[in-house]
Structure formats: C-alpha cells, structure tokens
Design a protein around this motif. Structure first.
Motif, short mmCIF file in Angstrom:
data_model
loop_
_atom_site.label_atom_id
_atom_site.label_comp_id
_atom_site.label_asym_id
_atom_site.label_seq_id
_atom_site.Cartn_x
_atom_site.Cartn_y
_atom_site.Cartn_z
N PRO A 221 0.81 -1.22 0.00
CA PRO A 221 0.00 0.00 0.00
C PRO A 221 0.84 1.27 0.00
N VAL A 222 2.03 1.20 0.63
CA VAL A 222 2.93 2.36 0.68
C VAL A 222 3.47 2.67 -0.70
N PHE A 223 3.90 1.62 -1.42
CA PHE A 223 4.49 1.83 -2.74
C PHE A 223 3.47 2.27 -3.78
N GLY A 224 2.21 2.11 -3.45
CA GLY A 224 1.18 2.55 -4.38
C GLY A 224 0.90 4.05 -4.32
N ARG A 225 1.60 4.75 -3.41
CA ARG A 225 1.38 6.18 -3.22
C ARG A 225 2.49 6.98 -3.89
N PRO A 226 2.28 8.27 -4.12
CA PRO A 226 3.35 9.11 -4.71
C PRO A 226 4.60 9.09 -3.83
N ALA A 227 5.77 9.16 -4.46
CA ALA A 227 7.04 9.06 -3.74
C ALA A 227 7.17 10.11 -2.65
N ARG A 228 6.61 11.31 -2.88
CA ARG A 228 6.74 12.38 -1.89
C ARG A 228 5.96 12.08 -0.62
N GLU A 229 5.05 11.09 -0.67
CA GLU A 229 4.25 10.75 0.50
C GLU A 229 4.77 9.51 1.22
N VAL A 230 5.79 8.90 0.67
CA VAL A 230 6.28 7.64 1.24
C VAL A 230 7.43 7.92 2.20
N SER A 231 7.32 7.39 3.41
CA SER A 231 8.36 7.55 4.43
C SER A 231 9.00 6.21 4.73
N MET A 232 10.32 6.14 4.54
CA MET A 232 11.04 4.91 4.88
C MET A 232 10.97 4.64 6.38
N GLY A 233 11.08 5.71 7.17
CA GLY A 233 11.02 5.54 8.62
C GLY A 233 9.68 5.01 9.08
N LYS A 234 8.59 5.56 8.51
CA LYS A 234 7.27 5.09 8.91
C LYS A 234 7.02 3.67 8.41
N LEU A 235 7.58 3.34 7.25
CA LEU A 235 7.46 1.98 6.76
C LEU A 235 8.17 1.00 7.70
N LEU A 236 9.35 1.40 8.19
CA LEU A 236 10.04 0.55 9.17
C LEU A 236 9.22 0.42 10.44
N ALA A 237 8.59 1.51 10.87
CA ALA A 237 7.76 1.46 12.08
C ALA A 237 6.62 0.46 11.90
N GLN A 238 5.97 0.48 10.73
CA GLN A 238 4.90 -0.48 10.45
C GLN A 238 5.45 -1.90 10.39
N LEU A 239 6.67 -2.03 9.86
CA LEU A 239 7.30 -3.35 9.79
C LEU A 239 7.54 -3.89 11.19
N PHE A 240 7.98 -3.02 12.11
CA PHE A 240 8.22 -3.46 13.48
C PHE A 240 6.91 -3.86 14.15
N GLN A 241 5.80 -3.19 13.79
CA GLN A 241 4.50 -3.58 14.34
C GLN A 241 4.13 -4.99 13.88
N VAL A 242 4.39 -5.28 12.61
CA VAL A 242 4.10 -6.62 12.08
C VAL A 242 4.98 -7.66 12.76
N THR A 243 6.27 -7.34 12.90
CA THR A 243 7.18 -8.31 13.50
C THR A 243 6.80 -8.60 14.95
N ASP A 244 6.16 -7.63 15.62
CA ASP A 244 5.71 -7.88 16.99
C ASP A 244 4.70 -9.01 17.03
N GLN A 245 3.89 -9.12 15.97
CA GLN A 245 2.92 -10.22 15.90
C GLN A 245 3.61 -11.57 15.72
N PHE A 246 4.87 -11.53 15.26
CA PHE A 246 5.64 -12.77 15.08
C PHE A 246 6.69 -12.94 16.18
N ASP A 247 6.41 -12.31 17.35
CA ASP A 247 7.25 -12.47 18.55
C ASP A 247 8.67 -11.94 18.36
N MET A 248 8.83 -10.89 17.55
CA MET A 248 10.15 -10.26 17.44
C MET A 248 10.37 -9.39 18.67
N ARG A 249 11.48 -9.62 19.35
CA ARG A 249 11.79 -8.86 20.55
C ARG A 249 12.21 -7.44 20.16
#
Length: 534
Positions: free
Chosen positions: A376-404
C-alpha cells in the motif's frame, strides 16, 4: 524504607502534574487500566488555588503528555524522549505524537555559567576567553554561549567558539528522579504481571545509562571527534571541531558555526542554496553514518543543523548518538534494500537469519505480512512515502511474530523519520527512495561482494592462526588434566570431590558452548581416560 518514602512523594507530585494535564493515563488507553487506578484518577486532577491551569485542553494524548513532561523538568523530558523509542511500551501512535516533545527550558544566569567554567577549566574565564555572551540556547541538560578564545601561546590563533555548559545541580536532580523511576519500575514488575514482558526495570537502566553519557560533556566531544574522523573524506556534511584544551566534564568548547539555520528555508533559498541537493545530502549522509560507520547523530532535527556558505550541512548537539553493530548493519541494509526492490521473501529471510524472528514461525507467512504493509505504501506518490514510517509499520508486524524489541533499531527508525522530515522540508518533492538506493546498494556491494568475502575469510584465517598458535599449550594442559583424572580411576570409576565436580560443571557450561578447541581437548581427555579404563 527512606528510598520508598522519598520516591513515593516525588511520584505523587509527578502524578498530580500528569493528572492535571489529563496525561496520567492517556484517555485512549484507559480501557486497559485496573479499576482501582481509574477510581483514583479524579484526585490527581484536582487543581489547588495556587496552581496554574494546564494548557493541554483539547490536545491529543501525545501533546498532553509532552506538555506535562516538559512541566516536570529535565529528567522527565529525557524520559519522554526515551519513550519515543519504545512504542512497545506506549503504543506507536502515542510515540509518534510524543516525538515533538521540545527539549528547551529557561536559561540560567551568566554568572552561574562563569562559575562552572572557572571551576572546570581551573582558572578565570578571562584566561581562556576574551568574551563570553549571555546564553543563546538552553535545553534540559545544558545551555550554549558564544565566546572568543584568548590566545595562550604565540602560535595559537583567537577563534569564535560555542561554549556548552551543564546546568547547575543537574546531576543531583537527575539522580533523585532516576531513583523514583527505578522505584516505580520495580513496583510495576512486582505487582503488575502483564507489564513484566516490557522489562520496565531494564528500560529505566537503559535511560540511566543514556543520561550518564549526556552528563559528561567529554563523551559528547569524543562522539563529535569520532564522527569527524569517520566523515573526513565525505562531501556536503561536517561537524564542528572540538577545542580540547577548553573542554572538561561539564564544559565543552567547539568551533562556532557561521551558517543559516536549517529551519529557515526562506533564508536558504535567498542565499542561493540548492534545496534539492540539501535534501539528498541529509538523507545520504545519515544512511552512510548509520550503515557504513555504525555511529549516527540521533537528534538530527532542523534546530541542530546549519548550512554554511559552502553549502555544507553542519550538525551540532551530539548529546544523543546511535550505534549499530556490524552484523546488525548488514541485516538492516538488506532489509531496507529488500523493501526498496520489493523482495519481500528476502526481507523475511533476513529477519530469520538475524534471529529477530523465532525459527518456529512460518517464513512465508511472515513475507506475506511484510507485503501487506509495504505494497500500500508503494502505491502512493514518492513524496508521500516515508522509509522511517514503513520501518515502524514493519516493526509492528514483527511484533505479531514475537520479534523482541531492539532499541537501537527503533532509535534509528525514529531518527530516520526526523531526517526524512528535514529532507522534505528542504525539497517537498524529494524522493527518499531514490536517494537511499545508491547508498544501500554501494554499501552492500562493498561489504557483501566477492572482495569483502575474501577479506572476511582472510580475517577468519588470521584469527584461526592465532588460536592454532595456542593449540600446543591447550593440548598440553588437556593431557596433564587427563593424567590427573586417570590417576583417580580405580575399580569403582573416577573419584572426584563433589566441589570439584561442581566447579567443572560450571566451567563447562560457560566454555564448552562456544569453543571448538575445548571440545577437541575434551575428546583427547576422554580418549586417555578410556585407554586407562579399558
């Protein structure tokens, strides 16, 4: 007992300030609170006649909390900055809102600053400086003055410098508040079992270590000096030079930067600076510092950046630094590059290889979860995409997989959000991904290509050579031990004192787990024993 009483009184005062700001427990989280705490909350909100009304009415949770922490003083401001890196404790939304907590306080007097400088440098201010201005900036731990050095030798030139001075009594104030934080964390771990997984005592210990580093300005100077060495050959980004002769534990003197504040975009444009270039430099410099050097400025907002006449970005205030170990840099680079190229299976594999996600989890399900976040992030204009926020969302997902939770990665992600904000402030159309890709690609080629593998193998061979050089000594010790054990063998087997057996067991648990040569020695030992027995 006295510690408990002191801490309880301090925490009660803090609870009143938080309660008056409606930030004792955020409204958004109250459904999860124990009933007893909910029943006591109205008491904390009562305003006494001499207390001013808070200014947090109508603000969102993070803003209310930020205002309350700022009112509580330096230690609580640092606590708020630390909580930004722990969304697992306060939630991603609250952490994002709290990121705008302002670290500024009224300055202390010039005479107090002079007294600290004289005590630290061991002489009158006039011996070291021709002039010392009133404070020009003040934060929770220190404030900054402009000064001009006095030449103390014929070879020395007089220079304009910035002098940073610790606040009077700040060490004692932090010590008192940290004592209260530890007391609260201990009570939470002891009495509220659901919170134990968040390791509150360990979190306060991390905060205490961070504060300890900021309380010694020599360490900040050392971080600036180290980064200056790391980036000596880089273009477009630099740090001020340190005046070590006028630097001590509570005073740091550095080169004065004549430049335009990064926050003044209109002035930068009027001066003819290439704003797109500045946006590119700030992103690429940050990534090189983090990935190449493993040391990055973790507070790179506009207020800590200046643009000099040559178009260089100059960073100041190195009180908060981030470090990433070499193996974590490799994993993080692969994760970021995998996201850029949309290779979600590889991103998932890296998490498993790094040990971030338990092997018991399904790697393909994890890759699917990453895709669900990233596409969904890559489907948006480049000026609206944040690498940092994408990492934050990634960390939220990894929490569901028991990532410490890994604080160093969250600190990097939080800083990346800030740096991206600076880049887009310079150039609203800046494409973060286009700036990041060549840095990550070059780093991976350098560190993971054939030449790097050869160097890695050579380093491994050198280490093996050192170990093998000690092999005769190790085997000789093993043989002597085997003889002693063999002499203790009789018809009933080996006779050892119980204390000796316990000591051997302890040593074995520590050593045998990671040293192949000890396993070889054990094999030789068993061979000698079996030869004697049979």
């Amino acid at each position: 007992m006295l510690r408990a009483i002191r801490s309880t009184i301090r925490l009660a005062r803090a609870a009143r300030v938080l309660g008056r700001h409606d930030a004792l427990f955020p409204l958004e989280l109250r459904a999860e609170l124990p009933p007893l705490l909910l029943a006591l909350m109205p008491l904390a909100k009562i305003r006494l006649p001499w207390e001013a009304a808070p200014e947090a009415s109508g603000a969102v949770a993070g803003e209310r909390l930020a205002m309350a922490l700022a009112a509580l003083g330096p230690a609580y401001i640092k606590l708020g900055q630390f909580l930004v890196t722990r969304p697992d404790i306060i939630g991603a939304k609250l952490a994002s809102e709290l990121a705008f907590l302002q670290d500024d306080l009224p300055p202390f007097g010039l005479e107090e600053a002079r007294a600290i400088i004289e005590e630290e440098l061991g002489g009158p201010v006039e011996e070291f400086f021709h002039s010392l201005s009133e404070p020009i900036a003040a934060a929770s731990i220190a404030q900054v003055h402009r000064a001009r050095t006095r030449a103390r030798t014929a070879e020395e030139e007089e220079r304009d410098v910035a002098v940073k001075v610790l606040r009077p009594g700040i060490e004692q104030r932090f010590a008192r508040d940290l004592e209260s934080f530890f007391f609260a964390a201990e009570q939470i771990e002891r009495r509220y079992s659901p919170a134990r997984r968040l390791r509150p005592v360990e979190s306060v210990e991390t905060l205490a270590e961070s504060v300890k580093l900021e309380m010694d300005l020599r360490l900040e100077a050392a971080a600036m000096s180290e980064m200056a060495e790391n980036i000596a050959a880089d273009k477009g980004f630099r740090v001020p030079r340190i005046d070590w002769e006028r630097t001590s534990r509570r005073v740091i003197t550095m080169e004065w930067i004549d430049g335009i504040p990064a926050a003044d975009r209109d002035a930068l444009i009027a001066a003819g600076h290439d704003m797109a270039r500045l946006g590119r430099i700030v992103i690429q410099s940050f990534l090189m510092h983090a990935m190449r050097d493993g040391l990055f400025h973790a507070d790179m907002h506009q207020g800590n950046l200046f643009i000099d006449a040559a178009g260089n970005i100059v960073a100041v205030d190195f009180g908060i630094m981030g470090r990433i170990a070499p193996h974590e840099r490799r994993f993080l680079a692969e994760i970021l590059y995998g996201l850029i190229t949309r290779d979600y299976v590889r991103v998932a594999e890296v998490h498993f290889e790094a040990g971030y996600v338990p092997r018991s989890k399904n790697i393909h399900a994890f890759a699917q979860a990453i895709r669900a976040v990233a596409e969904p992030v890559f489907g948006r204009p480049a000026r609206e995409v944040s690498m940092g926020k994408l990492l934050a969302q990634l960390f939220q997902v990894t929490d569901q997989f028991d990532m410490r939770t890994r604080p160093e990665l969250i600190l990097l992600q939080k800083t990346m959000v800030v740096v991206e904000g600076v880049a887009r402030y310079f150039d609203p159309d800046h494409n973060i991904w286009e700036s990041a890709e060549p840095v990550l690609k070059n780093w991976m080629m350098e560190k993971m290509g054939p030449e790097a593998r050869i160097e890695e193998a050579a380093a491994g061979a050198l280490q093996l050579g050192r170990v093998m050089g000690r092999l005769p000594e190790v085997l000789d010790q093993a043989e002597r031990t085997a003889r002693l054990l063999a002499e203790s063998v009789d018809e009933e087997g080996i006779r050892l004192h119980p204390a000796s057996m316990e000591a051997i067991s302890r040593a074995g648990n520590r050593a045998f787990s990671g040293h192949p040569l000890l396993w070889m020695a054990l094999g030789a030992l068993l061979a000698l024993i079996l030869t004697r027995i049979f």
